[in-house]
Design a protein around this motif. Structure first.
Motif, PDB file in Angstrom:
ATOM      1  N   UNK A  41      -6.465   0.781 -15.727  1.00  0.00           N
ATOM      2  CA  UNK A  41      -5.306   1.622 -15.396  1.00  0.00           C
ATOM      3  C   UNK A  41      -4.190   1.396 -16.412  1.00  0.00           C
ATOM      4  N   UNK A  42      -3.936   0.136 -16.756  1.00  0.00           N
ATOM      5  CA  UNK A  42      -2.898  -0.184 -17.741  1.00  0.00           C
ATOM      6  C   UNK A  42      -3.183   0.519 -19.068  1.00  0.00           C
ATOM      7  N   UNK A  43      -4.460   0.517 -19.484  1.00  0.00           N
ATOM      8  CA  UNK A  43      -4.846   1.129 -20.753  1.00  0.00           C
ATOM      9  C   UNK A  43      -4.815   2.655 -20.695  1.00  0.00           C
ATOM     10  N   UNK A  44      -4.894   3.208 -19.488  1.00  0.00           N
ATOM     11  CA  UNK A  44      -4.904   4.662 -19.330  1.00  0.00           C
ATOM     12  C   UNK A  44      -3.492   5.248 -19.244  1.00  0.00           C
ATOM     13  N   UNK A  45      -2.496   4.369 -19.156  1.00  0.00           N
ATOM     14  CA  UNK A  45      -1.101   4.826 -19.047  1.00  0.00           C
ATOM     15  C   UNK A  45      -0.426   4.816 -20.406  1.00  0.00           C
ATOM     16  N   UNK A  46       0.461   5.772 -20.598  1.00  0.00           N
ATOM     17  CA  UNK A  46       1.235   5.816 -21.827  1.00  0.00           C
ATOM     18  C   UNK A  46       2.138   4.588 -21.873  1.00  0.00           C
ATOM     19  N   UNK A  71      -2.891   1.326  -7.772  1.00  0.00           N
ATOM     20  CA  UNK A  71      -1.482   1.532  -8.150  1.00  0.00           C
ATOM     21  C   UNK A  71      -0.534   0.766  -7.226  1.00  0.00           C
ATOM     22  N   UNK A  72      -0.852   0.749  -5.930  1.00  0.00           N
ATOM     23  CA  UNK A  72      -0.022   0.015  -4.964  1.00  0.00           C
ATOM     24  C   UNK A  72      -0.012  -1.471  -5.335  1.00  0.00           C
ATOM     25  N   UNK A  73      -1.185  -2.008  -5.631  1.00  0.00           N
ATOM     26  CA  UNK A  73      -1.308  -3.408  -6.024  1.00  0.00           C
ATOM     27  C   UNK A  73      -0.535  -3.677  -7.321  1.00  0.00           C
ATOM     28  N   UNK A  74      -0.646  -2.757  -8.276  1.00  0.00           N
ATOM     29  CA  UNK A  74       0.054  -2.923  -9.558  1.00  0.00           C
ATOM     30  C   UNK A  74       1.566  -2.881  -9.377  1.00  0.00           C
ATOM     31  N   UNK A  76       3.161  -3.763  -6.595  1.00  0.00           N
ATOM     32  CA  UNK A  76       3.519  -5.016  -5.915  1.00  0.00           C
ATOM     33  C   UNK A  76       3.594  -6.180  -6.895  1.00  0.00           C
ATOM     34  N   UNK A  77       2.750  -6.143  -7.936  1.00  0.00           N
ATOM     35  CA  UNK A  77       2.735  -7.220  -8.937  1.00  0.00           C
ATOM     36  C   UNK A  77       3.793  -7.016 -10.022  1.00  0.00           C
ATOM     37  N   UNK A  78       4.507  -5.903  -9.951  1.00  0.00           N
ATOM     38  CA  UNK A  78       5.565  -5.649 -10.928  1.00  0.00           C
ATOM     39  C   UNK A  78       5.073  -5.137 -12.272  1.00  0.00           C
ATOM     40  N   UNK A  79       3.863  -4.556 -12.291  1.00  0.00           N
ATOM     41  CA  UNK A  79       3.309  -4.029 -13.545  1.00  0.00           C
ATOM     42  C   UNK A  79       3.790  -2.610 -13.828  1.00  0.00           C
ATOM     43  N   UNK A  80       4.058  -1.861 -12.760  1.00  0.00           N
ATOM     44  CA  UNK A  80       4.472  -0.463 -12.898  1.00  0.00           C
ATOM     45  C   UNK A  80       5.628  -0.145 -11.959  1.00  0.00           C
ATOM     46  N   UNK A  81       6.323   0.936 -12.281  1.00  0.00           N
ATOM     47  CA  UNK A  81       7.291   1.514 -11.347  1.00  0.00           C
ATOM     48  C   UNK A  81       7.010   3.013 -11.284  1.00  0.00           C
ATOM     49  N   UNK A  82       7.255   3.580 -10.117  1.00  0.00           N
ATOM     50  CA  UNK A  82       7.049   5.019  -9.932  1.00  0.00           C
ATOM     51  C   UNK A  82       8.404   5.703  -9.869  1.00  0.00           C
ATOM     52  N   UNK A  83       8.476   6.855 -10.510  1.00  0.00           N
ATOM     53  CA  UNK A  83       9.707   7.659 -10.458  1.00  0.00           C
ATOM     54  C   UNK A  83       9.316   9.108 -10.237  1.00  0.00           C
ATOM     55  N   UNK A  84      10.182   9.844  -9.575  1.00  0.00           N
ATOM     56  CA  UNK A  84       9.929  11.274  -9.371  1.00  0.00           C
ATOM     57  C   UNK A  84       9.862  11.963 -10.719  1.00  0.00           C
TER      58      UNK A  84
END
Length: 156
Positions: A41-46, A71-74, A76-84
């Motif tokens: 997932x990390x590699x698939x994200x810009x 994504x939920x797990x990521x 929670x671990x602080x790897x990603x943030x979601x924004x509208x």
């Protein structure tokens, strides 16, 4: 191992090999409290721009429910943030945090190390053939040319 594989079916060779690769990546990822799915997932994200969550599933070949869990797990671990998504109020963009970018680099190096090691043990010609065969298998499946052959043959 090479001799034994010659007696197996093509799907067995693919499955056994993928399971071994998957196990290897999961073992490596577990050293860092992650999974292969997280690394993928990390590699698939810009790295710098947000990635629409809807584009990740198809890119990764992952079902929506599995992707949601990953994504939920990521998050929670602080790897990603979601924004509208500013362009689409219903959509969500996923951004890597600095920690996520750090772990993405680690995942990238792991994949590069795997590829480098295979290239040291397999000739370029054999790898080209392998890639060509994999591509043909994918095309046959995508074009539904495996189990729908009778329809295709009749139409020719």
């Amino acid at each position: 191992m090479v001799r034994d594989m010659k007696d197996k079916t093509i799907d067995y060779a693919l499955r056994a090999t993928w399971q071994a690769v998957s196990r290897m990546y999961n073992e490596e990822a577990s050293k860092y409290g992650a999974t292969m799915a997280t690394g993928f997932a990390l590699l698939s994200m810009d790295k710098n721009k947000g990635t629409p969550s809807t584009s990740l599933g198809p890119k990764m070949g992952m079902e929506a429910t599995s992707l949601t869990r990953t994504l939920k797990s990521m998050e929670e671990k602080g790897l990603i943030i979601r924004k509208k998504n500013p362009d689409d109020g219903r959509g969500v963009l996923i951004y890597l945090t600095d920690f996520g970018k750090e772990k993405r680099e680690l995942s990238k190096n792991t994949v590069l190390k795997f590829n480098e090691t295979i290239r040291q043990h397999v000739s370029e010609e054999k790898l080209d053939h392998f890639m060509e065969v994999a591509e043909i298998i994918n095309e046959l499946i995508q074009n539904k040319n495996i189990f729908n052959q009778t329809e295709k043959v009749e139409n020719e």
